[in-house]
Design an enzyme around this catalytic site. Structure first.
Site, PDB file in Angstrom:
ATOM      1  N   ASP A  58       8.786  46.521 -14.231  1.00 42.67           N
ATOM      2  CA  ASP A  58       9.073  46.388 -12.803  1.00 42.67           C
ATOM      3  C   ASP A  58       7.749  46.505 -12.037  1.00 42.67           C
ATOM      4  OD1 ASP A  58      11.881  47.042 -10.982  1.00 42.67           O
ATOM      5  OD2 ASP A  58       9.915  47.278 -10.023  1.00 42.67           O
ATOM      6  N   PHE A  80       5.368  36.108  -8.220  1.00 46.85           N
ATOM      7  CA  PHE A  80       6.671  35.518  -7.902  1.00 46.85           C
ATOM      8  C   PHE A  80       7.765  36.574  -7.758  1.00 46.85           C
ATOM      9  CE2 PHE A  80       4.344  32.328 -10.315  1.00 46.85           C
ATOM     10  CZ  PHE A  80       4.540  31.179  -9.574  1.00 46.85           C
ATOM     11  N   LYS A  84      15.637  37.344  -3.571  1.00 47.27           N
ATOM     12  CA  LYS A  84      15.477  36.139  -2.727  1.00 47.27           C
ATOM     13  C   LYS A  84      16.741  35.672  -2.027  1.00 47.27           C
ATOM     14  CE  LYS A  84      16.446  32.794  -6.356  1.00 47.27           C
ATOM     15  NZ  LYS A  84      16.205  31.487  -6.890  1.00 47.27           N
ATOM     16  N   SER A 124       7.429  31.913   1.906  1.00 48.94           N
ATOM     17  CA  SER A 124       8.609  31.074   2.102  1.00 48.94           C
ATOM     18  C   SER A 124       8.575  30.423   3.472  1.00 48.94           C
ATOM     19  CB  SER A 124       9.853  31.964   1.993  1.00 48.94           C
ATOM     20  OG  SER A 124      10.986  31.318   2.497  1.00 48.94           O
ATOM     21  N   TYR A 148      15.111  39.267   4.362  1.00 46.72           N
ATOM     22  CA  TYR A 148      14.341  38.589   3.316  1.00 46.72           C
ATOM     23  C   TYR A 148      13.079  37.955   3.895  1.00 46.72           C
ATOM     24  CZ  TYR A 148      12.807  34.826   0.269  1.00 46.72           C
ATOM     25  OH  TYR A 148      12.023  33.983  -0.477  1.00 46.72           O
ATOM     26  N   LYS A 152       8.767  38.641   3.472  1.00 50.39           N
ATOM     27  CA  LYS A 152       7.693  37.670   3.184  1.00 50.39           C
ATOM     28  C   LYS A 152       6.622  37.729   4.281  1.00 50.39           C
ATOM     29  CE  LYS A 152       9.342  36.093  -0.646  1.00 50.39           C
ATOM     30  NZ  LYS A 152       8.649  36.373  -1.913  1.00 50.39           N
ATOM     31  N   TYR A 176       6.681  28.093   0.401  1.00 50.19           N
ATOM     32  CA  TYR A 176       7.477  27.050  -0.238  1.00 50.19           C
ATOM     33  C   TYR A 176       8.609  26.612   0.673  1.00 50.19           C
ATOM     34  CZ  TYR A 176       6.070  29.797  -4.476  1.00 50.19           C
ATOM     35  OH  TYR A 176       5.445  30.527  -5.443  1.00 50.19           O
TER      36      TYR A 176
HETATM   37  P1  NAD Z   1      13.982  34.096  -9.234  1.00 46.95           P
HETATM   38  O1  NAD Z   1      14.920  35.164  -8.836  1.00 46.95           O
HETATM   39  O2  NAD Z   1      14.444  33.070 -10.209  1.00 46.95           O
HETATM   40  O3  NAD Z   1      12.622  34.727  -9.793  1.00 46.95           O
HETATM   41  C1  NAD Z   1      12.153  35.977  -9.391  1.00 46.95           C
HETATM   42  C2  NAD Z   1      11.909  36.797 -10.639  1.00 46.95           C
HETATM   43  O4  NAD Z   1      11.384  38.063 -10.274  1.00 46.95           O
HETATM   44  C3  NAD Z   1      13.187  37.053 -11.448  1.00 46.95           C
HETATM   45  O5  NAD Z   1      12.959  36.689 -12.790  1.00 46.95           O
HETATM   46  C4  NAD Z   1      13.417  38.567 -11.305  1.00 46.95           C
HETATM   47  O6  NAD Z   1      14.018  39.096 -12.478  1.00 46.95           O
HETATM   48  C5  NAD Z   1      12.015  39.065 -11.060  1.00 46.95           C
HETATM   49  N1  NAD Z   1      11.928  40.294 -10.279  1.00 46.95           N
HETATM   50  C6  NAD Z   1      12.536  40.597  -9.105  1.00 46.95           C
HETATM   51  N2  NAD Z   1      12.191  41.826  -8.696  1.00 46.95           N
HETATM   52  C7  NAD Z   1      11.321  42.323  -9.624  1.00 46.95           C
HETATM   53  C8  NAD Z   1      10.613  43.553  -9.755  1.00 46.95           C
HETATM   54  N3  NAD Z   1      10.772  44.539  -8.879  1.00 46.95           N
HETATM   55  N4  NAD Z   1       9.801  43.713 -10.813  1.00 46.95           N
HETATM   56  C9  NAD Z   1       9.658  42.722 -11.740  1.00 46.95           C
HETATM   57  N5  NAD Z   1      10.328  41.547 -11.669  1.00 46.95           N
HETATM   58  C10 NAD Z   1      11.143  41.351 -10.622  1.00 46.95           C
HETATM   59  O7  NAD Z   1      13.472  33.385  -7.886  1.00 46.95           O
HETATM   60  P2  NAD Z   1      12.598  32.068  -7.694  1.00 46.95           P
HETATM   61  O8  NAD Z   1      13.446  31.061  -7.010  1.00 46.95           O
HETATM   62  O9  NAD Z   1      11.919  31.719  -8.956  1.00 46.95           O
HETATM   63  O10 NAD Z   1      11.559  32.602  -6.623  1.00 46.95           O
HETATM   64  C11 NAD Z   1      10.258  33.025  -6.989  1.00 46.95           C
HETATM   65  C12 NAD Z   1       9.537  33.469  -5.748  1.00 46.95           C
HETATM   66  O11 NAD Z   1       9.484  32.385  -4.818  1.00 46.95           O
HETATM   67  C13 NAD Z   1      10.215  34.617  -4.999  1.00 46.95           C
HETATM   68  O12 NAD Z   1       9.200  35.449  -4.485  1.00 46.95           O
HETATM   69  C14 NAD Z   1      10.952  33.920  -3.879  1.00 46.95           C
HETATM   70  O13 NAD Z   1      11.140  34.773  -2.780  1.00 46.95           O
HETATM   71  C15 NAD Z   1       9.995  32.799  -3.555  1.00 46.95           C
HETATM   72  N6  NAD Z   1      10.604  31.637  -2.912  1.00 46.95           N
HETATM   73  C16 NAD Z   1      11.596  30.933  -3.547  1.00 46.95           C
HETATM   74  C17 NAD Z   1      12.135  29.786  -2.938  1.00 46.95           C
HETATM   75  C18 NAD Z   1      13.197  28.958  -3.594  1.00 46.95           C
HETATM   76  O14 NAD Z   1      13.580  27.921  -3.014  1.00 46.95           O
HETATM   77  N7  NAD Z   1      13.686  29.321  -4.778  1.00 46.95           N
HETATM   78  C19 NAD Z   1      11.655  29.389  -1.675  1.00 46.95           C
HETATM   79  C20 NAD Z   1      10.664  30.141  -1.059  1.00 46.95           C
HETATM   80  C21 NAD Z   1      10.120  31.247  -1.695  1.00 46.95           C
HETATM   81  C1  WQD Z   2      20.372  23.752   2.148  1.00 48.24           C
HETATM   82  C2  WQD Z   2      21.351  23.018   3.038  1.00 48.24           C
HETATM   83  C3  WQD Z   2      23.024  24.435   4.012  1.00 48.24           C
HETATM   84  C4  WQD Z   2      24.945  25.479   0.219  1.00 48.24           C
HETATM   85  C5  WQD Z   2      17.280  28.932   1.270  1.00 48.24           C
HETATM   86  C6  WQD Z   2      16.634  30.162   1.848  1.00 48.24           C
HETATM   87  C7  WQD Z   2      15.150  29.964   1.974  1.00 48.24           C
HETATM   88  C8  WQD Z   2      14.539  29.527   0.643  1.00 48.24           C
HETATM   89  C9  WQD Z   2      15.275  28.381   0.038  1.00 48.24           C
HETATM   90  C10 WQD Z   2      13.699  31.467  -0.500  1.00 48.24           C
HETATM   91  C11 WQD Z   2      21.687  23.752   4.330  1.00 48.24           C
HETATM   92  C12 WQD Z   2      23.660  23.442   3.056  1.00 48.24           C
HETATM   93  C13 WQD Z   2      24.117  24.945   1.179  1.00 48.24           C
HETATM   94  C14 WQD Z   2      26.300  25.066   0.176  1.00 48.24           C
HETATM   95  C15 WQD Z   2      25.887  23.600   2.036  1.00 48.24           C
HETATM   96  N1  WQD Z   2      14.592  30.561  -0.338  1.00 48.24           N
HETATM   97  N2  WQD Z   2      24.584  24.021   2.076  1.00 48.24           N
HETATM   98  N3  WQD Z   2      26.718  24.138   1.097  1.00 48.24           N
HETATM   99  O1  WQD Z   2      19.234  27.716   3.365  1.00 48.24           O
HETATM  100  O2  WQD Z   2      17.554  25.826   3.447  1.00 48.24           O
HETATM  101  O3  WQD Z   2      17.032  27.842   2.159  1.00 48.24           O
HETATM  102  O4  WQD Z   2      16.679  28.648   0.001  1.00 48.24           O
HETATM  103  O5  WQD Z   2      12.724  31.669   0.152  1.00 48.24           O
HETATM  104  O6  WQD Z   2      14.617  31.167   2.411  1.00 48.24           O
HETATM  105  O7  WQD Z   2      17.196  30.393   3.127  1.00 48.24           O
HETATM  106  O8  WQD Z   2      18.748  26.298   1.294  1.00 48.24           O
HETATM  107  O9  WQD Z   2      20.085  25.262  -0.479  1.00 48.24           O
HETATM  108  O10 WQD Z   2      21.027  27.277   0.748  1.00 48.24           O
HETATM  109  O11 WQD Z   2      20.846  25.084   1.942  1.00 48.24           O
HETATM  110  O12 WQD Z   2      26.319  22.776   2.852  1.00 48.24           O
HETATM  111  O13 WQD Z   2      27.097  25.535  -0.653  1.00 48.24           O
HETATM  112  O14 WQD Z   2      22.600  22.872   2.340  1.00 48.24           O
HETATM  113  O15 WQD Z   2      23.822  24.639   5.140  1.00 48.24           O
HETATM  114  O16 WQD Z   2      21.850  22.789   5.330  1.00 48.24           O
HETATM  115  P1  WQD Z   2      18.200  26.938   2.693  1.00 48.24           P
HETATM  116  P2  WQD Z   2      20.204  26.044   0.785  1.00 48.24           P
END
Ligand code: NAD
Ligand code: WQD
Length: 340
Positions: A58, A80, A84, A124, A148, A152, A176
């Site tokens: 962790d 990462f 989230k 994010s 959340y 960030k 991202y």
């Molecule tokens: P994810 O949950 O798949 O990956 C995050 C990983 O971190 C997981 O494997 C989890 O087990 C691990 N983790 C969480 N807390 C931990 C801790 N305290 N110690 C060690 N490991 C820990 O999420 P993801 O989609 O791969 O996202 C990766 C990063 O990108 C995150 O920081 C997320 O906030 C950011 N992000 C994701 C998106 C998206 O669209 N998925 C968008 C913007 C930002």
């Molecule tokens: C996309 C579009 C919904 C689900 C989230 C986080 C953001 C980032 C990425 C981490 C929107 C619509 C969705 C469903 C739907 N994560 N939708 N039915 O909300 O843009 O971003 O993930 O940083 O912080 O907020 O992505 O894929 O949830 O939604 O109609 O079951 O799809 O309303 O228009 P979002 P999403």
């Protein structure tokens, strides 16, 4: 480069580890497996043909971090690890701040103690809140609207402070947009626990028969078809952005902020149609009310990443859907049930 990847068993981290290993970097992954399966490690190893050192740890475990950092000779950390889920963060803000902010502070303290001062941070687009104009450039004011997003934005501020106090730090903040899709091999992909929060994983689970139908959250937005518009970025493009960020850090001192997005927006209905074409099945849906907190339109101006990181997304929505379907159709239950 010798890199430590936190959260490297997760969705974006695992895809980035593949690109790092394939490019010849050395990688150690740490993850507490709170949202990932250990089975991703052998899957990566067999794809890349290299061993992947993995430590279950962790980021809030300072002793554990010290042991790993002392043994590693690391040059950079890609961070990462985070919780989230936006909705969950509203219900459990302290858990989110504890994990994402306090965890990052613990990691930065451990890095400083071991003289590791290159850092790539997963921020994010949610830090922008609900901007008045699109596309969204990095100079758009930060206005996080959820716990959340505040974790960030808070870590971004901490990183600026850390660099101001010690200019030896080099920090890349990557904001991202919507990470989607899966590895083209079909062997690695997103594996959400429980009901997916995000659009494409939900659509993919409908297509594979795990969910009856999609709920479309509102068709009364001020957009051409009434549904929300987002910038969907293939996870492999996103992963490659991290290699560009590492190159940039090698050449550039200071703290940088870059959007990683495609610069294109797609509506929910466009996504549904593209996925139907990729999987050859209908995606049943019904329109329900808007999801609280959703914005109408969000897409990136990625020109700063193009000009400074020399990075541009290569894959379009059709490719995203094709790759996601390959993963979902061959692994309908993700990594669960697979042994590490
Ligand atoms: P994810 O949950 O798949 O990956 C995050 C990983 O971190 C997981 O494997 C989890 O087990 C691990 N983790 C969480 N807390 C931990 C801790 N305290 N110690 C060690 N490991 C820990 O999420 P993801 O989609 O791969 O996202 C990766 C990063 O990108 C995150 O920081 C997320 O906030 C950011 N992000 C994701 C998106 C998206 O669209 N998925 C968008 C913007 C930002
Ligand atoms: C996309 C579009 C919904 C689900 C989230 C986080 C953001 C980032 C990425 C981490 C929107 C619509 C969705 C469903 C739907 N994560 N939708 N039915 O909300 O843009 O971003 O993930 O940083 O912080 O907020 O992505 O894929 O949830 O939604 O109609 O079951 O799809 O309303 O228009 P979002 P999403």
């Amino acid at each position: 480069m010798n890199t430590l990847v936190t959260g490297g068993a997760g969705y974006i981290g695992s895809h980035t580890v593949i690109e790092l290993l394939a490019a010849g970097h050395d990688v150690v992954v740490i993850d507490n497996l709170s949202n990932a399966s250990r089975a991703v490690v052998p899957a990566i190893e067999s794809l890349v043909g290299r061993e992947l050192p993995f430590v279950e740890c962790d980021i809030r475990d300072r002793d554990g971090l010290d042991r790993i950092l002392a043994s590693g000779g690391f040059e950079a950390v890609l961070h990462f690890a985070a919780l989230k889920a936006v909705g969950e963060s509203t219900a459990e803000p302290l858990r989110y701040h504890q994990n994402n902010v306090a965890g990052t502070i613990c990691l930065l303290e451990a890095m400083a103690a071991h003289g590791v001062k290159r850092f790539v941070f997963s921020s994010s687009a949610s830090v922008y809140g609900d901007p008045a104009d699109t596309p969204i450039g990095e100079d758009c004011p930060v206005d996080p609207r959820s716990p959340y997003a505040r974790t960030k934005a808070g870590v971004e501020g901490i990183l600026h402070d850390v660099h101001a106090a010690d200019p030896d730090w080099r920090v890349s903040i990557l904001r991202y947009f919507n990470a989607v899709g899966a590895h083209p091999s079909g062997e690695i992909g997103e594996d959400p626990t429980g009901v997916p929060n995000n659009l494409l994983p939900f659509v993919a689970q409908v297509a594979v028969g795990r969910r009856e139908r999609l709920n479309v959250f509102g068709d009364d937005y001020p957009t051409p078809d009434g549904t929300g518009i987002r910038d969907y970025l293939h996870v492999v493009d996103l992963a490659r952005g991290h290699l560009s960020a590492l190159d940039y850090l090698s050449a550039t001192p200071g703290v940088s902020v870059h959007n990683l997005g495609t610069g294109r927006g797609h509506s929910v209905f466009e996504v549904v149609r593209a996925f139907e074409a990729a999987c050859g099945r209908d995606i049943p849906y019904r329109v329900v009310s808007r999801r609280p907190g959703d914005v109408a339109v969000s897409w990136a101006d990625p020109s700063k990443a193009r000009d400074e990181l020399r990075w541009t997304a290569q894959y379009d929505l059709d490719r995203i859907c094709a790759d996601l379907w390959r993963w979902q159709s061959t692994h309908p239950h993700g990594f669960r049930g697979r042994k590490a």
